[in-house]
Design an enzyme around this catalytic site. Structure first.
Site, mmCIF file in Angstrom:
data_model
loop_
_atom_site.group_PDB
_atom_site.id
_atom_site.type_symbol
_atom_site.label_atom_id
_atom_site.label_comp_id
_atom_site.label_asym_id
_atom_site.label_seq_id
_atom_site.Cartn_x
_atom_site.Cartn_y
_atom_site.Cartn_z
ATOM 1 N N HIS A 1 0.879 -1.188 0.000
ATOM 2 C CA HIS A 1 0.000 0.000 0.000
ATOM 3 C C HIS A 1 0.916 1.237 0.000
ATOM 4 O O HIS A 1 1.819 1.328 -0.833
ATOM 5 C CB HIS A 1 -0.894 -0.119 1.243
ATOM 6 C CG HIS A 1 -2.081 0.770 1.314
ATOM 7 N ND1 HIS A 1 -2.466 1.612 0.307
ATOM 8 C CD2 HIS A 1 -3.001 0.970 2.312
ATOM 9 C CE1 HIS A 1 -3.564 2.264 0.676
ATOM 10 N NE2 HIS A 1 -3.907 1.896 1.901
ATOM 11 N N HIS B 1 -1.849 -2.191 -9.720
ATOM 12 C CA HIS B 1 -2.884 -1.636 -8.846
ATOM 13 C C HIS B 1 -4.121 -2.524 -8.928
ATOM 14 O O HIS B 1 -4.434 -3.040 -10.005
ATOM 15 C CB HIS B 1 -3.238 -0.205 -9.274
ATOM 16 C CG HIS B 1 -3.943 0.559 -8.211
ATOM 17 N ND1 HIS B 1 -5.305 0.464 -8.019
ATOM 18 C CD2 HIS B 1 -3.476 1.403 -7.268
ATOM 19 C CE1 HIS B 1 -5.634 1.240 -6.993
ATOM 20 N NE2 HIS B 1 -4.549 1.817 -6.525
ATOM 21 N N ASP C 1 2.984 5.694 -6.488
ATOM 22 C CA ASP C 1 4.208 5.588 -5.687
ATOM 23 C C ASP C 1 5.472 5.475 -6.522
ATOM 24 O O ASP C 1 6.571 5.540 -5.978
ATOM 25 C CB ASP C 1 4.120 4.371 -4.752
ATOM 26 C CG ASP C 1 3.069 4.552 -3.679
ATOM 27 O OD1 ASP C 1 2.941 5.677 -3.191
ATOM 28 O OD2 ASP C 1 2.373 3.576 -3.352
HETATM 29 N N1 CMC Z 1 5.536 -6.587 -10.056
HETATM 30 C C1 CMC Z 1 5.475 -7.791 -10.657
HETATM 31 N N2 CMC Z 1 4.339 -8.494 -10.812
HETATM 32 C C2 CMC Z 1 3.223 -7.950 -10.342
HETATM 33 C C3 CMC Z 1 3.200 -6.687 -9.702
HETATM 34 C C4 CMC Z 1 4.425 -6.003 -9.594
HETATM 35 N N3 CMC Z 1 4.473 -4.804 -8.997
HETATM 36 N N4 CMC Z 1 1.943 -6.387 -9.325
HETATM 37 C C5 CMC Z 1 1.190 -7.428 -9.699
HETATM 38 N N5 CMC Z 1 1.943 -8.372 -10.314
HETATM 39 C C6 CMC Z 1 1.496 -9.626 -10.910
HETATM 40 C C7 CMC Z 1 1.137 -10.640 -9.836
HETATM 41 O O1 CMC Z 1 2.246 -11.421 -9.485
HETATM 42 C C8 CMC Z 1 0.051 -11.423 -10.524
HETATM 43 O O2 CMC Z 1 0.662 -12.302 -11.447
HETATM 44 P P1 CMC Z 1 0.022 -13.782 -11.707
HETATM 45 O O3 CMC Z 1 -1.320 -13.529 -12.313
HETATM 46 O O4 CMC Z 1 0.996 -14.437 -12.619
HETATM 47 O O5 CMC Z 1 -0.055 -14.439 -10.357
HETATM 48 C C9 CMC Z 1 -0.692 -10.379 -11.340
HETATM 49 O O6 CMC Z 1 0.276 -9.347 -11.600
HETATM 50 C C10 CMC Z 1 -1.888 -9.758 -10.633
HETATM 51 O O7 CMC Z 1 -1.422 -9.176 -9.425
HETATM 52 P P2 CMC Z 1 -2.142 -9.328 -8.019
HETATM 53 O O8 CMC Z 1 -1.089 -9.371 -6.953
HETATM 54 O O9 CMC Z 1 -3.140 -10.430 -8.078
HETATM 55 O O10 CMC Z 1 -2.918 -7.943 -7.974
HETATM 56 P P3 CMC Z 1 -3.557 -7.269 -6.704
HETATM 57 O O11 CMC Z 1 -4.672 -6.435 -7.189
HETATM 58 O O12 CMC Z 1 -3.875 -8.278 -5.654
HETATM 59 O O13 CMC Z 1 -2.373 -6.352 -6.113
HETATM 60 C C11 CMC Z 1 -0.892 -4.562 -5.784
HETATM 61 C C12 CMC Z 1 -2.238 -4.994 -6.381
HETATM 62 C C13 CMC Z 1 -0.796 -3.039 -5.839
HETATM 63 C C14 CMC Z 1 -0.829 -4.977 -4.321
HETATM 64 C C15 CMC Z 1 0.253 -5.207 -6.600
HETATM 65 O O14 CMC Z 1 0.187 -4.769 -7.933
HETATM 66 C C16 CMC Z 1 1.621 -4.900 -5.999
HETATM 67 O O15 CMC Z 1 2.051 -5.591 -5.071
HETATM 68 N N6 CMC Z 1 2.324 -3.852 -6.507
HETATM 69 C C17 CMC Z 1 3.614 -3.467 -5.943
HETATM 70 C C18 CMC Z 1 3.396 -2.654 -4.684
HETATM 71 C C19 CMC Z 1 2.883 -1.269 -4.973
HETATM 72 O O16 CMC Z 1 3.403 -0.555 -5.824
HETATM 73 N N7 CMC Z 1 1.861 -0.831 -4.214
HETATM 74 C C20 CMC Z 1 1.296 0.541 -4.322
HETATM 75 C C21 CMC Z 1 -0.099 0.525 -4.883
HETATM 76 S S1 CMC Z 1 -0.709 2.158 -5.300
HETATM 77 C C22 CMC Z 1 -0.743 3.078 -3.840
HETATM 78 C C23 CMC Z 1 -1.515 2.495 -2.708
HETATM 79 O O17 CMC Z 1 -2.356 1.613 -2.826
HETATM 80 O O18 CMC Z 1 -1.289 2.946 -1.609
#
Ligand code: CMC
Length: 389
Positions: A229, A268, A324
């Site tokens: 987050h 996201h 971010d």
């Molecule tokens: N790098 C590499 N792979 C990724 C990333 C990433 N940053 N984000 C998602 N994926 C992949 C993930 O591994 C999954 O792949 P697969 O389908 O093969 O298993 C696919 O994309 C879908 O991702 P998810 O984890 O199911 O998506 P989610 O909606 O549960 O998570 C998230 C969203 C923001 C937590 C995630 O994208 C992430 O961890 N990003 C990095 C951390 C980040 O930048 N967070 C800030 C978000 S914006 C500000 C805020 O919310 O405060």
């Protein structure tokens, strides 16, 4: 027994009806109370946006003046915070941990806040929280670097006053750079609200039990601190520093694709398109670097974006830079230590948290209490210790 819809991590659940923020993840659209984020970032100020969120309408000139005066009236913290509360932390305490605890501790200074059913009481706490969190945040920083605390200077704007409490070293006053102060104000506008994110869910959940808003906001800040987050902005900078050089970017991306860590600042839950906030942050970075000089890590960030946006792994998963990805580069260029980045996210998000809390109570929402699908053991008899093998 009943029939429960299972939706782990709320992938498809609309938590509430809300009139605060509109978000279209496919289109990359974000609006506060109907106003596009691009217009607010260009023409408004953080305090005006906070008013808009809390009241639902933009203020006229007199309303904005009254609101500004009300916030100024409450920027001071009780002196025990400085003398006793913060003094109890270890010298290298993370400022985000101090902020989370400090927000909860505020609750003990305003016992009237427990009367969450009275709109006048609620409004006073909303003003106090927006006004005091920057003071607390700056105090956490000053403590962690062993500098004396700086009292608020209410002749300055909201954001300039925060910069003064962070950086002032000599009398009579701190003179903020107007470009940097405006850039931080724009970042505050962009971070002010983002509908039902993890931190806001925490605010609403704790608020739904009629806990006071300081405690609820402390829970929200705790959620925000997580690296998935708001904590991501800190992790992005650490990632860029560890990559070290643009030539190392392809190998880093290959590692991410192989499952060895994430590309922080990408992806996201809602945006399946370029995060509109990230676009504005990127533009803001140019103005800041004119003053501070270019952050050398920018080249690594730009290369990461270029490589990722043309790579099938990221394209097929619709992973774009989020808010971010570039914000930390600006914070670093402005002199903020990496540990303060998530605190810089929390300060403006307070406006969003208190607005959601107010909306929840105005809607007379019931206590949040989902059910579960039980997957544990059937009923069985207790076995005395001596009979267990
Ligand atoms: N790098 C590499 N792979 C990724 C990333 C990433 N940053 N984000 C998602 N994926 C992949 C993930 O591994 C999954 O792949 P697969 O389908 O093969 O298993 C696919 O994309 C879908 O991702 P998810 O984890 O199911 O998506 P989610 O909606 O549960 O998570 C998230 C969203 C923001 C937590 C995630 O994208 C992430 O961890 N990003 C990095 C951390 C980040 O930048 N967070 C800030 C978000 S914006 C500000 C805020 O919310 O405060």
């Amino acid at each position: 027994p009943g029939i429960w819809i299972s939706d782990p991590s709320f992938m498809t659940t609309a938590l509430a009806s809300s009139a605060i923020t509109y978000l279209d993840g496919e289109g990359g659209v974000l609006r506060y109370r109907g106003y596009p984020i691009e217009q607010l970032a260009e023409r408004s100020s953080y305090l005006e946006v906070a008013y808009l969120l809390v009241h639902g309408e933009l203020p006229d000139a007199a309303q904005l003046q009254t609101w500004t005066d009300e916030i100024r009236m409450h920027t001071y913290l009780h002196d025990n915070f400085r003398k006793r509360f913060l003094d109890g932390f270890h010298y290298d305490a993370h400022p985000m941990g101090m902020l989370v605890s400090g927000m909860a501790a505020l609750s003990t200074f305003y016992p009237e806040a427990k009367d969450v059913t009275d709109p006048a009481v609620r409004r006073r706490q909303i003003i106090r929280m927006i006004a005091k969190v920057p003071t607390l945040a700056a105090a956490c920083h000053r403590y962690s670097v062993g500098m004396p605390f700086v009292y608020p200077d209410n002749s300055l704007s909201f954001t300039e006053n925060f910069l003064s409490m962070m950086w002032k070293v000599a009398e009579p006053r701190y003179e903020p750079d107007p470009v940097l102060a405006r850039a931080l104000d724009v970042l505050f506008i962009l971070h002010a609200d983002h509908e039902q994110n993890c931190g806001t869910l925490a605010m609403r959940t704790v608020g739904s039990a009629h806990a006071d808003p300081y405690i609820a906001a402390s829970a929200a800040a705790a959620a925000l601190s997580g690296p998935l987050h708001g904590g991501a902005n800190e992790q992005v900078l650490r990632m860029l520093a560890s990559i070290g050089h643009v030539d190392n970017v392809p190998a880093f991306i290959a590692d991410v694709k192989a499952g060895k860590g994430k590309l922080m600042g990408f992806g996201h839950r809602v945006y399946k398109n370029y995060d509109p906030r990230a676009k504005i942050v990127k533009q803001t970075a140019d103005a800041v670097f004119e003053v501070t000089g270019r952050n050398p890590l920018l080249d690594i960030a730009l290369k990461l974006e270029e490589v990722a946006l043309s790579d099938e792994y990221f394209i097929s998963r619709k992973l774009y830079p989020n808010v971010d990805f570039y914000s930390g580069l600006i914070y670093q260029a402005m002199g903020f230590p990496t540990e303060m980045f998530t605190v810089l996210f929390a300060i403006p998000r307070v406006a969003g948290w208190v607005t959601h809390w107010q909306e929840l109570l105005e809607q007379d929402a019931k206590i949040y209490r989902p059910r579960q699908l039980y997957v544990g053991r059937e009923s069985r008899d207790y076995v005395p210790l001596e009979q267990r093998s």
